[in-house]
Scaffold this active site. Structure first.
Site, short mmCIF file in Angstrom:
data_model
loop_
_atom_site.label_atom_id
_atom_site.label_comp_id
_atom_site.label_asym_id
_atom_site.label_seq_id
_atom_site.Cartn_x
_atom_site.Cartn_y
_atom_site.Cartn_z
NE ARG A 1 -63.07 90.02 -26.29
CZ ARG A 1 -63.76 90.11 -27.33
NH1 ARG A 1 -64.78 89.27 -27.65
NH2 ARG A 1 -63.24 90.90 -28.39
CE LYS B 1 -51.13 82.44 -7.50
NZ LYS B 1 -49.65 82.81 -7.27
CD GLU C 1 -46.35 74.92 -2.28
OE1 GLU C 1 -46.92 75.72 -1.43
OE2 GLU C 1 -45.37 74.95 -2.93
CE LYS D 1 -54.03 78.74 -3.29
NZ LYS D 1 -53.84 78.33 -4.79
CD GLU E 1 -50.75 85.64 -4.95
OE1 GLU E 1 -50.34 85.83 -5.97
OE2 GLU E 1 -50.55 84.44 -4.39
NE ARG F 1 -54.33 83.67 -3.36
CZ ARG F 1 -54.86 83.25 -4.45
NH1 ARG F 1 -55.90 83.97 -5.10
NH2 ARG F 1 -54.38 82.34 -5.22
CG ASN G 1 -45.34 84.26 -0.89
OD1 ASN G 1 -45.00 83.60 -2.03
ND2 ASN G 1 -46.54 85.12 -0.99
CG HIS H 1 -43.04 79.95 -1.43
ND1 HIS H 1 -43.36 79.16 -0.44
CD2 HIS H 1 -43.54 79.31 -2.53
CE1 HIS H 1 -44.11 78.15 -0.85
NE2 HIS H 1 -44.31 78.50 -2.36
CG HIS I 1 -39.65 81.66 -5.31
ND1 HIS I 1 -40.89 82.65 -5.03
CD2 HIS I 1 -40.49 80.67 -5.95
CE1 HIS I 1 -41.90 81.96 -5.23
NE2 HIS I 1 -41.48 80.94 -5.95
CG HIS J 1 -41.90 75.29 -6.19
ND1 HIS J 1 -41.63 76.80 -6.18
CD2 HIS J 1 -43.16 75.45 -5.33
CE1 HIS J 1 -42.45 77.48 -5.33
NE2 HIS J 1 -43.34 76.60 -4.96
N1 NAD Z 1 -51.65 78.18 -10.49
C1 NAD Z 1 -51.39 78.08 -9.29
O1 NAD Z 1 -51.52 78.71 -8.29
C2 NAD Z 1 -49.81 77.33 -8.95
C3 NAD Z 1 -49.53 77.20 -7.71
C4 NAD Z 1 -48.34 76.25 -7.46
C5 NAD Z 1 -47.65 75.84 -8.65
N2 NAD Z 1 -48.14 76.26 -10.05
C6 NAD Z 1 -47.60 75.53 -11.18
O2 NAD Z 1 -47.88 74.35 -11.20
C7 NAD Z 1 -46.62 73.61 -12.00
C8 NAD Z 1 -46.25 72.41 -11.04
O3 NAD Z 1 -47.08 71.45 -11.07
P1 NAD Z 1 -46.91 69.87 -10.61
O4 NAD Z 1 -45.89 69.78 -9.45
O5 NAD Z 1 -48.21 69.32 -10.62
O6 NAD Z 1 -45.99 69.28 -11.91
P2 NAD Z 1 -46.66 68.58 -13.35
O7 NAD Z 1 -47.77 69.33 -13.77
O8 NAD Z 1 -45.41 68.88 -14.26
O9 NAD Z 1 -46.60 67.20 -12.78
C9 NAD Z 1 -45.36 66.61 -12.55
C10 NAD Z 1 -45.20 65.33 -13.23
O10 NAD Z 1 -46.04 64.25 -12.82
C11 NAD Z 1 -46.74 63.95 -14.09
N3 NAD Z 1 -48.11 63.38 -13.59
C12 NAD Z 1 -49.14 64.21 -13.10
N4 NAD Z 1 -50.10 63.49 -12.69
C13 NAD Z 1 -49.62 62.25 -12.67
C14 NAD Z 1 -50.17 61.00 -12.15
N5 NAD Z 1 -51.69 60.96 -11.47
N6 NAD Z 1 -49.69 59.68 -12.31
C15 NAD Z 1 -48.58 59.72 -12.93
N7 NAD Z 1 -47.92 61.10 -13.56
C16 NAD Z 1 -48.37 62.01 -13.25
C17 NAD Z 1 -46.80 65.02 -14.85
O11 NAD Z 1 -47.01 64.31 -16.20
C18 NAD Z 1 -45.37 65.55 -14.79
O12 NAD Z 1 -44.40 64.65 -15.48
C19 NAD Z 1 -45.51 74.87 -12.19
O13 NAD Z 1 -45.89 75.12 -13.55
C20 NAD Z 1 -46.12 75.89 -11.16
O14 NAD Z 1 -45.85 77.10 -11.81
C21 NAD Z 1 -49.18 76.87 -10.12
#
Ligand code: NAD
Length: 364
Positions: A121, A143, A185, A227, A237, A241, A245, A248, A252, A264
């Site tokens: 939990r 999130k 972003e 943020k 949200e 917030r 978007n 987006h 999206h 994205h």
């Molecule tokens: N929680 C939220 O508020 C929120 C907001 C936006 C996006 N997201 C989520 O985030 C995800 C996308 O995140 P992302 O763009 O960071 O992608 P990711 O985590 O897949 O990272 C991108 C790539 O870079 C590699 N990588 C990461 N850091 C590295 C580094 N320092 N050096 C070398 N390689 C590295 C990873 O292994 C991966 O292959 C999606 O699943 C999306 O839904 C969440």
């Protein structure tokens, strides 16, 4: 190093941004009265680069450390991977007070965050973002989620971390395409609320893309602070917030129709440009402002045009827009710019206008 506070009453936490942070995390966590076991969750790209330095930092501060690595990629944001992590947490005798550290990009952040939110939990979560996107967006705000079937982020929880530590040095190893994705972003946030910061981006985007540490730090600090402020006012949200978007609604839709082959950040870049055209058609946004945004997007290595789509896919894009999550009373709500730094919510966009702007439909 810069510090930013996310003000959420008893769920408040601090974000630290700077260089050479990884070595100091163990000490900082001790200063915040954490001790005992610490589990690092990372992926197969980030683990080999940074898990050992983080592990050493924690071990030097007397934490008993376990490192868990999952394959890199969005597919790992699944209940199945979460399940296998629960097994490993149990095998490591993880306790309620043990820390989970999410070391990686948004995928690791969302997955490890979801696991931390649900295991026993809830166990304390520390976000250690290593992509620009995770530093400016996903690690702040609480999130957490996994995907299920075709549905992205459909199973999750709001669960705030105890601490976010963004080490700018990790961006040096990030693939350039991923740096660009995060930059979408950054541009979005500047465009919706800060003309001055947008001008900073115009002047400094080339340097940032060349990995100039000071510039990147300034960008991350500014975005994390925004943020933090928005999350502080609207934790779950429900109101404010929504302006995040911008870009987006169309972004999206394009991302989904491409079956997530278009990343994205790339989709949001296209979305911002198309939504600016819509704002222009409604007499809201000056062409010169739209052009400036397009130019910064280009320098950040992001696409400025929607790829060629079949008629069927074009129809699917319009259909996806109609089912956007922001629909209210059957009207799609767009976040549109009146000027750089000034975004409004609009439900004045008719479906015909979207088809016309995106695909030239209905033009004589
Ligand atoms: N929680 C939220 O508020 C929120 C907001 C936006 C996006 N997201 C989520 O985030 C995800 C996308 O995140 P992302 O763009 O960071 O992608 P990711 O985590 O897949 O990272 C991108 C790539 O870079 C590699 N990588 C990461 N850091 C590295 C580094 N320092 N050096 C070398 N390689 C590295 C990873 O292994 C991966 O292959 C999606 O699943 C999306 O839904 C969440």
């Amino acid at each position: 190093m810069k510090k930013i506070k996310v003000e959420l009453g008893e769920n408040s936490y601090e974000i630290r941004v700077g260089s050479g942070m990884m070595e100091r995390i163990g000490l900082w966590l001790r200063e915040k009265d954490f001790s005992g076991k610490a589990v690092i969750i990372t992926d197969s790209n980030v683990g080999p680069l940074y898990a050992s330095v983080l592990e050493r930092s924690l071990a030097n501060a007397s934490f008993k450390v376990t490192v868990l690595e999952v394959p890199a990629g969005e597919e790992q944001k699944s209940l199945e991977t979460a399940g296998s992590l629960y097994n490993k947490l149990a095998a490591a005798y993880t306790e309620r007070t043990s820390l989970v550290l999410a070391l990686g990009g948004g995928v690791v952040g969302d997955l490890a965050g979801f696991v931390a939110a649900t295991y026993m939990r809830g166990v304390p979560l520390i976000q250690v973002p290593t992509t620009l996107l995770a530093m400016v967006d996903s690690s702040v705000g609480g999130k957490t989620a996994v995907d299920h079937g075709q549905l992205k982020n459909i199973i999750g929880a709001f669960y705030q971390p105890k601490f976010v530590i963004a080490d700018i040095d990790t961006l040096k190893t990030l693939p350039r395409e991923e740096l660009s994705n995060g930059m979408a972003e950054v541009i979005k946030l500047a465009a919706i609320r800060d003309r001055g910061f947008f001008e900073f981006l115009e002047k400094n985007m080339e340097q940032a893309m060349a990995l100039h540490a000071g510039t990147l730090e300034e960008i991350v600090v500014k975005n994390a602070a925004y943020k933090a402020e928005i999350v502080g006012k609207d934790e779950k949200e429900s109101g404010q917030r929504i302006i995040l978007n911008y870009g987006h609604t169309i972004g999206h839709a394009i991302e989904a129709v491409s079956n997530f082959k278009i990343k994205h950040g790339q989709a949001v870049a296209m979305g911002m440009i198309e939504e600016n055209k819509i704002a222009g058609r409604l007499g809201m946004l000056r062409e010169s402002d739209a052009e400036r945004i397009e130019e910064v997007i280009k320098i950040a290595g992001l696409p400025t045009k929607i790829p060629n789509l079949s008629t069927e896919d074009k129809e699917k894009v319009l259909e996806a827009v109609k089912h956007d999550k922001k629909v209210l009373n059957d009207r799609v709500r767009f976040i549109l710019l009146k000027a750089i730094g000034n975004a409004v919510i609009s439900d004045r966009v008719e479906p015909e206008l979207i088809g016309e702007v995106l695909f030239g439909w209905g033009k004589t």
